[in-house]
Design a protein around this motif. Structure first.
Motif: not given
Length: 185
Positions: A50, A99, A102-103, A110, A113
């Motif tokens: 993160a 990433l 992932h969010a 996340t 994020l």
């Protein structure tokens, strides 16, 4: 090593290697520290991830502010920002999109994020739209469109490597944003 040094090393490591399934121990070894130091500073592997994304995103927002503060005409500011963002994307883009995925999957690390990836970008991009002559009431929609289109072009660049095609599409997007807005009916 300080937290900032560890974070900087981690950003570089992930830019070169992606996230993958690397353990905190293997990340620590790769950046020359211990997993205990990473846990101490970031809490977990996910906490480190993160912070890496937040750092890269902040660098891009700082770049936008720096470019907007120049005396260059708006079109040249857009071109300079685009050039520097595409250079950074070739290094950090795979990390960003990994990433972001992932969010999109609502992975626990996340949560913060999600807002960082879109919401913190909207105010400076809205300001940029208003500077370009877009009416303030329409600027939020233009900003969201511009952010989404730009990220799509960066994704295209990473997948195709077609720098010229992506640059041409970005220039077209900038021209479309400079057209006079038609009144809403």
């Amino acid at each position: 090593m300080s937290r900032e040094s560890l974070l900087s090393e981690a950003v570089e490591h992930f830019a070169k290697n992606g996230i993958g399934d690397a353990s905190l121990r293997s990340i620590a070894t790769s950046i020359g520290t211990s997993h205990r130091m990473l846990i101490y500073h970031f809490g977990s592997r996910e906490g480190l991830l993160a912070e890496v994304v937040r750092t890269v995103e902040q660098q891009q927002r700082d770049l936008l502010a720096e470019v907007m503060a120049t005396d260059l005409p708006l079109a040249e500011q857009n071109e300079l920002f685009w050039r520097r963002v595409t250079e950074a994307t070739l290094i950090y883009g795979p990390l960003f999109f990994e990433l972001s995925a992932h969010a999109m999957q609502d992975l626990p690390h996340t949560e913060a994020l999600k807002a960082d990836l879109i919401n913190v970008w909207l105010p400076p991009v809205i300001e940029l739209c208003i500077r370009a002559g877009i009416p303030p009431e329409e600027a939020p929609a233009y900003a969201r469109l511009g952010l989404a289109a730009s990220r799509g072009l960066l994704f295209d660049l990473l997948l195709t490597g077609d720098q010229a095609g992506v640059d041409e599409a970005s220039a077209l997007l900038n021209r479309l944003f400079s057209l006079p807005a038609e009144p809403a009916s």
